[in-house]
Design a protein around this motif. Structure first.
Motif, PDB file in Angstrom:
ATOM      1  N   MET A   1      -6.126  -3.727   9.078  1.00  0.00           N
ATOM      2  CA  MET A   1      -6.796  -2.451   8.645  1.00  0.00           C
ATOM      3  C   MET A   1      -6.070  -1.465   8.078  1.00  0.00           C
ATOM      4  O   MET A   1      -5.184  -0.867   8.227  1.00  0.00           O
ATOM      5  N   PRO A   2      -6.367  -1.165   6.466  1.00  0.00           N
ATOM      6  CA  PRO A   2      -5.817  -0.356   5.838  1.00  0.00           C
ATOM      7  C   PRO A   2      -5.725   1.142   6.359  1.00  0.00           C
ATOM      8  O   PRO A   2      -6.746   1.580   6.706  1.00  0.00           O
ATOM      9  N   LEU A   3      -4.755   1.849   5.957  1.00  0.00           N
ATOM     10  CA  LEU A   3      -4.745   3.278   6.238  1.00  0.00           C
ATOM     11  C   LEU A   3      -5.755   3.961   5.222  1.00  0.00           C
ATOM     12  O   LEU A   3      -5.819   3.528   4.219  1.00  0.00           O
ATOM     13  N   ASP A   4      -6.263   5.105   5.611  1.00  0.00           N
ATOM     14  CA  ASP A   4      -7.038   5.927   4.914  1.00  0.00           C
ATOM     15  C   ASP A   4      -6.244   6.712   3.842  1.00  0.00           C
ATOM     16  O   ASP A   4      -5.223   7.596   4.387  1.00  0.00           O
ATOM     17  N   TYR A   5      -6.327   6.486   2.509  1.00  0.00           N
ATOM     18  CA  TYR A   5      -5.624   7.001   1.638  1.00  0.00           C
ATOM     19  C   TYR A   5      -5.665   8.695   1.774  1.00  0.00           C
ATOM     20  O   TYR A   5      -6.680   9.038   1.613  1.00  0.00           O
ATOM     21  N   GLY A   6      -4.594   9.401   1.927  1.00  0.00           N
ATOM     22  CA  GLY A   6      -4.605  10.716   2.000  1.00  0.00           C
ATOM     23  C   GLY A   6      -4.732  11.281   3.508  1.00  0.00           C
ATOM     24  O   GLY A   6      -4.848  12.570   3.579  1.00  0.00           O
ATOM     25  N   SER A   7      -4.830  10.622   4.194  1.00  0.00           N
ATOM     26  CA  SER A   7      -4.996  10.837   5.808  1.00  0.00           C
ATOM     27  C   SER A   7      -3.679  11.520   6.085  1.00  0.00           C
ATOM     28  O   SER A   7      -2.599  10.983   5.480  1.00  0.00           O
ATOM     29  N   VAL A   8      -3.496  12.040   7.308  1.00  0.00           N
ATOM     30  CA  VAL A   8      -2.206  12.606   7.738  1.00  0.00           C
ATOM     31  C   VAL A   8      -1.240  11.471   8.146  1.00  0.00           C
ATOM     32  O   VAL A   8      -0.083  11.648   7.924  1.00  0.00           O
ATOM     33  N   LEU A   9      -1.761  10.153   8.900  1.00  0.00           N
ATOM     34  CA  LEU A   9      -1.080   9.327   9.262  1.00  0.00           C
ATOM     35  C   LEU A   9      -0.529   8.610   7.963  1.00  0.00           C
ATOM     36  O   LEU A   9       0.644   8.300   7.510  1.00  0.00           O
ATOM     37  N   TYR A  10      -1.417   8.506   6.870  1.00  0.00           N
ATOM     38  CA  TYR A  10      -0.920   7.896   5.305  1.00  0.00           C
ATOM     39  C   TYR A  10       0.239   8.379   4.999  1.00  0.00           C
ATOM     40  O   TYR A  10       1.268   8.076   4.419  1.00  0.00           O
ATOM     41  N   ASP A  11       0.031   9.985   4.891  1.00  0.00           N
ATOM     42  CA  ASP A  11       1.074  10.697   4.233  1.00  0.00           C
ATOM     43  C   ASP A  11       2.440  10.874   5.138  1.00  0.00           C
ATOM     44  O   ASP A  11       3.430  11.035   4.506  1.00  0.00           O
ATOM     45  N   ALA A  12       2.371  10.640   6.313  1.00  0.00           N
ATOM     46  CA  ALA A  12       3.491  10.815   7.148  1.00  0.00           C
ATOM     47  C   ALA A  12       4.342   9.452   7.030  1.00  0.00           C
ATOM     48  O   ALA A  12       5.490   9.616   6.962  1.00  0.00           O
ATOM     49  N   ILE A  13       3.656   8.367   7.070  1.00  0.00           N
ATOM     50  CA  ILE A  13       4.271   7.227   6.742  1.00  0.00           C
ATOM     51  C   ILE A  13       4.542   6.858   5.209  1.00  0.00           C
ATOM     52  O   ILE A  13       5.941   6.687   4.994  1.00  0.00           O
ATOM     53  N   LYS A  14       4.091   7.478   4.420  1.00  0.00           N
ATOM     54  CA  LYS A  14       4.720   7.592   2.905  1.00  0.00           C
ATOM     55  C   LYS A  14       6.039   8.464   2.870  1.00  0.00           C
ATOM     56  O   LYS A  14       6.842   8.236   2.207  1.00  0.00           O
ATOM     57  N   THR A  15       5.921   9.850   3.422  1.00  0.00           N
ATOM     58  CA  THR A  15       7.094  10.534   3.613  1.00  0.00           C
ATOM     59  C   THR A  15       8.140   9.741   4.310  1.00  0.00           C
ATOM     60  O   THR A  15       9.205   9.843   3.743  1.00  0.00           O
TER      61      THR A  15
END
Length: 146
Positions: free
Chosen positions: A1-15
């Motif tokens: 299941m891909p992460l939702d681009y722009g979600s808080v979780l996505y941004d946290a993982i990207k950070t």
């Protein structure tokens, strides 16, 4: 299941991914620099023994954990971009970076066991490989050319 681009979780993982890249790169730049100086020391000298400790702590405490986080977080983010050609090129280059990580680990073990046979000039050149890879990876990520 891909992460939702722009979600808080996505941004946290990207950070976490970006922070891990920074610490991994810092270690990949510094470890071969230590090798340069270590290769100029006499085997068994106090300075050589100090370099062994520094190299081991850098590799085991920073470099390897950072690389693991880069791959884990990258894997979590990858489905978002997996159809893009630039991402395939980036992943290939990151595997090149991981290969350098492996070479550095092997060379550190050789120093630790007093088996180094290479001179400081070799390590000066090998210190540049991550820089060259990074100079290709960063524009791929920023410009996404294909």
């Amino acid at each position: 299941m891909p992460l939702d681009y722009g979600s808080v979780l996505y941004d946290a993982i990207k950070t976490l991914h970006v922070l891990s890249i920074i610490t991994w790169m810092a270690a990949l730049f510094y470890l071969p620099r230590l090798f340069v100086y270590h290769a100029m020391e006499e085997v068994g000298s106090a300075t050589s023994e100090r370099f062994k400790v520094m190299e081991r702590k850098l590799q085991r405490g920073i470099m390897t954990p950072s690389m693991i986080l880069v791959f884990v977080t990258g894997f979590l983010l990858f489905p978002t971009w997996m159809t893009d050609g630039w991402m395939h090129a980036k992943v290939l280059l990151v595997f090149g970076m991981a290969a350098m990580h492996g070479f550095y680990a092997r060379w550190r073990r050789a120093f630790a066991e007093d088996r180094n046979t290479r001179d400081h000039v070799f390590y000066r050149w090998m210190n540049e490989v991550p820089t060259v890879l990074l100079l290709v990876i960063i524009p791929l990520v920023i410009f996404k050319p294909f």
